[in-house]
Design a protein around this motif. Structure first.
Motif, mmCIF file in Angstrom:
data_model
loop_
_atom_site.group_PDB
_atom_site.id
_atom_site.type_symbol
_atom_site.label_atom_id
_atom_site.label_comp_id
_atom_site.label_asym_id
_atom_site.label_seq_id
_atom_site.Cartn_x
_atom_site.Cartn_y
_atom_site.Cartn_z
ATOM 1 N N GLU A 1 -9.286 -1.303 -2.304
ATOM 2 C CA GLU A 1 -10.435 -0.462 -2.646
ATOM 3 C C GLU A 1 -9.987 0.850 -3.275
ATOM 4 O O GLU A 1 -10.683 1.406 -4.133
ATOM 5 N N LEU A 2 -8.832 1.333 -2.847
ATOM 6 C CA LEU A 2 -8.282 2.577 -3.374
ATOM 7 C C LEU A 2 -7.410 2.344 -4.613
ATOM 8 O O LEU A 2 -6.733 3.252 -5.080
ATOM 9 N N HIS A 3 -7.412 1.127 -5.131
ATOM 10 C CA HIS A 3 -6.746 0.743 -6.380
ATOM 11 C C HIS A 3 -5.238 0.601 -6.286
ATOM 12 O O HIS A 3 -4.514 0.882 -7.250
ATOM 13 N N ALA A 4 -4.749 0.141 -5.123
ATOM 14 C CA ALA A 4 -3.333 -0.228 -5.048
ATOM 15 C C ALA A 4 -3.097 -1.339 -6.066
ATOM 16 O O ALA A 4 -3.972 -2.178 -6.306
ATOM 17 N N ASN A 5 -1.910 -1.352 -6.664
ATOM 18 C CA ASN A 5 -1.609 -2.400 -7.636
ATOM 19 C C ASN A 5 -1.208 -3.699 -6.974
ATOM 20 O O ASN A 5 -1.407 -4.765 -7.543
ATOM 21 N N CYS A 6 -0.658 -3.626 -5.779
ATOM 22 C CA CYS A 6 -0.442 -4.808 -4.959
ATOM 23 C C CYS A 6 -0.091 -4.380 -3.543
ATOM 24 O O CYS A 6 0.192 -3.211 -3.280
ATOM 25 N N TYR A 7 -0.162 -5.339 -2.634
ATOM 26 C CA TYR A 7 0.058 -5.089 -1.211
ATOM 27 C C TYR A 7 1.074 -6.111 -0.731
ATOM 28 O O TYR A 7 0.855 -7.320 -0.853
ATOM 29 N N VAL A 8 2.196 -5.627 -0.201
ATOM 30 C CA VAL A 8 3.279 -6.500 0.245
ATOM 31 C C VAL A 8 3.632 -6.156 1.687
ATOM 32 O O VAL A 8 3.835 -4.982 2.017
ATOM 33 N N VAL A 9 3.710 -7.171 2.528
ATOM 34 C CA VAL A 9 4.130 -6.977 3.911
ATOM 35 C C VAL A 9 5.654 -7.098 3.966
ATOM 36 O O VAL A 9 6.231 -8.054 3.442
ATOM 37 N N LYS A 10 6.291 -6.118 4.594
ATOM 38 C CA LYS A 10 7.749 -6.104 4.703
ATOM 39 C C LYS A 10 8.213 -7.247 5.598
ATOM 40 O O LYS A 10 7.791 -7.335 6.747
ATOM 41 N N PRO A 11 9.102 -8.085 5.098
ATOM 42 C CA PRO A 11 9.690 -9.106 5.969
ATOM 43 C C PRO A 11 10.650 -8.453 6.972
ATOM 44 O O PRO A 11 11.254 -7.422 6.674
#
Length: 150
Positions: free
Chosen positions: A112-122
């Motif tokens: 919603e805040l316009h992040a370009n992508c979201y990645v969960v740290k392994p």
């Protein structure tokens, strides 16, 4: 702009409050093929000072990419993301949320805040290196990004 034929190092701002995660990220970027300069901000206030070139950061480079943790002291990641994307001088910088949170609310709010992508740290280091390589490959050889402050 692709960095494959560009000989300058890419500028990456890592916004991360965990010294161990920052070290792992630095090591992972050291294992990639693209020359980079990784800058570290330990909290959201420091990140915004870096990006706005305030105080001790008056000569800081404009990053080509921002890696943003959400769980930060003094100013949280969502607030930092909101400020970046709401600032006409910063909003074009790609922001990758790189965090441990898998909460759907965090993911939704980031987009919603316009992040370009979201990645969960392994958790596993080799898997983390693979994620960093994927991020770097995508943003600096596949995607075209604007030249900011160069």
């Amino acid at each position: 702009m692709s960095f494959e034929d560009d000989r300058r190092a890419v500028e990456i701002l890592l916004v991360e409050d965990s010294p161990s995660d920052a070290l792992l990220t630095r090591e992972a970027f050291g294992m990639t093929s693209i020359q980079n300069r990784l800058h570290l901000a330990m909290d959201g206030v420091e990140a915004m000072a870096f990006l706005r070139k305030q105080g001790v950061y008056n000569t800081s480079p404009t990053p080509d990419l921002i890696l943003l943790d959400l769980n930060l002291p003094r100013k949280g990641g969502h607030e930092v993301l909101s400020e970046i994307k709401g600032d006409s001088g910063l909003c074009s910088i790609p922001v990758v949320v790189l965090t441990t949170s898998q909460r759907r609310a965090d993911v939704s709010r980031a987009y919603e805040l316009h992040a370009n992508c979201y990645v969960v740290k392994p958790v596993d280091f080799l898997a983390f290196v693979d994620v960093i390589r994927s991020i770097q490959t995508f943003w600096f050889t596949v995607a075209l990004i604007p030249e900011l402050g160069k």
